[in-house]
Write an enzyme that holds these catalytic residues in place. Sequence first.
Site, short mmCIF file in Angstrom:
data_model
loop_
_atom_site.label_atom_id
_atom_site.label_comp_id
_atom_site.label_asym_id
_atom_site.label_seq_id
_atom_site.Cartn_x
_atom_site.Cartn_y
_atom_site.Cartn_z
N LYS A 75 1.82 -0.91 -13.75
CA LYS A 75 1.12 0.20 -13.12
C LYS A 75 1.76 1.53 -13.52
O LYS A 75 2.97 1.69 -13.37
CB LYS A 75 1.17 0.07 -11.60
CG LYS A 75 0.51 -1.19 -11.08
CD LYS A 75 0.75 -1.35 -9.58
CE LYS A 75 2.19 -1.63 -9.25
NZ LYS A 75 2.39 -2.02 -7.85
N THR B 150 0.02 8.60 -1.25
CA THR B 150 -0.18 7.35 -2.00
C THR B 150 0.55 6.19 -1.32
O THR B 150 0.89 5.20 -1.97
CB THR B 150 0.33 7.50 -3.44
OG1 THR B 150 1.70 7.92 -3.40
CG2 THR B 150 -0.50 8.51 -4.22
N GLY C 261 1.12 2.89 0.19
CA GLY C 261 0.36 1.64 0.21
C GLY C 261 -0.52 1.38 -1.01
O GLY C 261 -1.26 0.40 -1.03
N THR C 262 -0.40 2.23 -2.02
CA THR C 262 -1.26 2.02 -3.21
C THR C 262 -0.97 0.70 -3.91
O THR C 262 -1.90 -0.02 -4.30
CB THR C 262 -1.10 3.16 -4.24
OG1 THR C 262 0.29 3.34 -4.50
CG2 THR C 262 -1.71 4.46 -3.76
N GLY C 263 0.33 0.39 -4.05
CA GLY C 263 0.70 -0.85 -4.75
C GLY C 263 0.24 -2.09 -3.99
O GLY C 263 -0.31 -3.03 -4.59
N CYS C 264 0.46 -2.08 -2.68
CA CYS C 264 0.05 -3.22 -1.83
C CYS C 264 -1.46 -3.40 -1.90
O CYS C 264 -1.98 -4.52 -2.01
CB CYS C 264 0.46 -2.99 -0.38
SG CYS C 264 2.22 -2.67 -0.17
N1 LIG Z 1 -2.19 9.93 -7.88
C1 LIG Z 1 -2.88 8.88 -8.27
N2 LIG Z 1 -4.16 8.99 -8.69
C2 LIG Z 1 -4.88 7.91 -9.09
N3 LIG Z 1 -4.38 6.67 -9.12
C3 LIG Z 1 -3.09 6.48 -8.73
C4 LIG Z 1 -2.28 7.56 -8.27
N4 LIG Z 1 -1.05 7.07 -7.93
C5 LIG Z 1 -1.12 5.74 -8.13
N5 LIG Z 1 -2.33 5.38 -8.62
C6 LIG Z 1 -2.80 4.03 -8.92
O1 LIG Z 1 -2.49 3.25 -7.79
C7 LIG Z 1 -2.10 1.93 -8.17
C8 LIG Z 1 -0.69 1.64 -7.66
O2 LIG Z 1 0.21 2.22 -8.58
P1 LIG Z 1 1.66 2.70 -8.27
O3 LIG Z 1 2.32 2.88 -9.60
O4 LIG Z 1 1.61 3.88 -7.35
O5 LIG Z 1 2.23 1.45 -7.50
P2 LIG Z 1 3.46 1.28 -6.55
O6 LIG Z 1 4.55 2.24 -6.92
O7 LIG Z 1 3.80 -0.15 -6.53
O8 LIG Z 1 2.87 1.70 -5.17
P3 LIG Z 1 3.66 1.95 -3.79
O9 LIG Z 1 3.96 3.44 -3.80
O10 LIG Z 1 2.67 1.56 -2.75
O11 LIG Z 1 4.91 1.10 -3.81
C9 LIG Z 1 -2.25 1.90 -9.70
O12 LIG Z 1 -3.52 1.44 -10.03
C10 LIG Z 1 -2.07 3.37 -10.08
O13 LIG Z 1 -2.63 3.67 -11.32
C1 LIG Z 2 6.32 -3.63 4.38
C2 LIG Z 2 6.16 -2.87 3.11
N1 LIG Z 2 5.82 -3.53 1.99
C3 LIG Z 2 5.67 -2.87 0.83
C4 LIG Z 2 5.85 -1.51 0.75
C5 LIG Z 2 5.70 -0.81 -0.58
O1 LIG Z 2 5.14 0.39 -0.56
C6 LIG Z 2 6.20 -0.84 1.97
N2 LIG Z 2 6.38 0.50 2.00
N3 LIG Z 2 6.35 -1.55 3.11
#
Ligand SMILES: Nc1ncnc2c1ncn2[C@@H]1O[C@H](COP(=O)(O)OP(=O)(O)OP(=O)(O)O)[C@@H](O)[C@H]1O
Ligand SMILES: Cc1ncc(CO)c(N)n1
Length: 264
Positions: free
Chosen positions: A173, A205, A207-210
């Site tokens: 990602k 952003t 929770g985007t990864g989850c």
């Molecule tokens: N500002 C943004 N605009 C559009 N898409 C985004 C943005 N930030 C993240 N994404 C998308 O959101 C998804 C999660 O990516 P990200 O790299 O933020 O994951 P993460 O770091 O695991 O997330 P988290 O912050 O929840 O741990 C991907 O599809 C990424 O391309």
């Molecule tokens: C419980 C939990 N899982 C995953 C993430 C990753 O963003 C978070 N902030 N909290």
Amino acid sequence: MKQALTIAGSDSGGGAGIQADLKTMTAFGVYGASVITAVTAQNTLGVQGFETMSIDLVDKQLDSVLSDLNFSAAKTGMLATSQIIKVVAKKVKEYQLENLVVDPVMVATSGDILLAKEAIATIKEELIPLAKVITPNLNEAKVLIGRDIAEEVSLELLASELHKLGSEYVLVKGGHQVGENAIDLLYDGVEFIEYTSKRVDTKDTHGTGCTLSSAIASNLALGYDVKEAVKRSKKYITEAIKAGCNVGNGNNPVNHFAMVYSFE
Ligand SMILES: Nc1ncnc2c1ncn2[C@@H]1O[C@H](COP(=O)(O)OP(=O)(O)OP(=O)(O)O)[C@@H](O)[C@H]1O
Ligand SMILES: Cc1ncc(CO)c(N)n1
């Protein structure tokens, strides 16, 4: 009704973890069940503390749901410790859980650590080889292949090195990259596929990864192949970030409610 399982930590603030996963599954019309690995005291500002569940209770939760419900896909999020990863890997094998999405959560959006350092080797050795797809962000990708976080490495190189760890697909990602677009790269050992959206100019952003990994699990449960599941999930996360939820004072979460009514 298709069923999916999330094995992850609870976010009391409702934006990430188990809560994000169940909201996402619901939005896709998939029945979501949960095995809770840890409980965090968390809000949009950060993680104020957490405790892990006992190994026995994680083991029991897994047996409870896996012996009764019928999952077409599962995802893992925050696993916190080596022992929890081991118990999860054992049950994935025992119950032959298919379509496993491993989101190797290490650090929260706020920067707080959610995975013990020594657990990185365990996730690599025991869980990733069982995964259909792994979904590391840039930093997690570098840590998993033993590179320095500060090092500039292309998404292609990260994906190809990660693929050697044994999952069927790797989705790196690029949310944390800078630039006009948010680009994620999927690799199956042969072909690279880019999923690109316009970067939304926001700090919200949480929770985007989850959300992305549970959207992929939901779509796999619905019967889509990995490429199509990632395409639908990328569309979902982009729209959910755009809609946003103005609920707290820090990094606000993405909006699933807008998605329930507007997706497709
Ligand atoms: N500002 C943004 N605009 C559009 N898409 C985004 C943005 N930030 C993240 N994404 C998308 O959101 C998804 C999660 O990516 P990200 O790299 O933020 O994951 P993460 O770091 O695991 O997330 P988290 O912050 O929840 O741990 C991907 O599809 C990424 O391309
Ligand atoms: C419980 C939990 N899982 C995953 C993430 C990753 O963003 C978070 N902030 N909290």
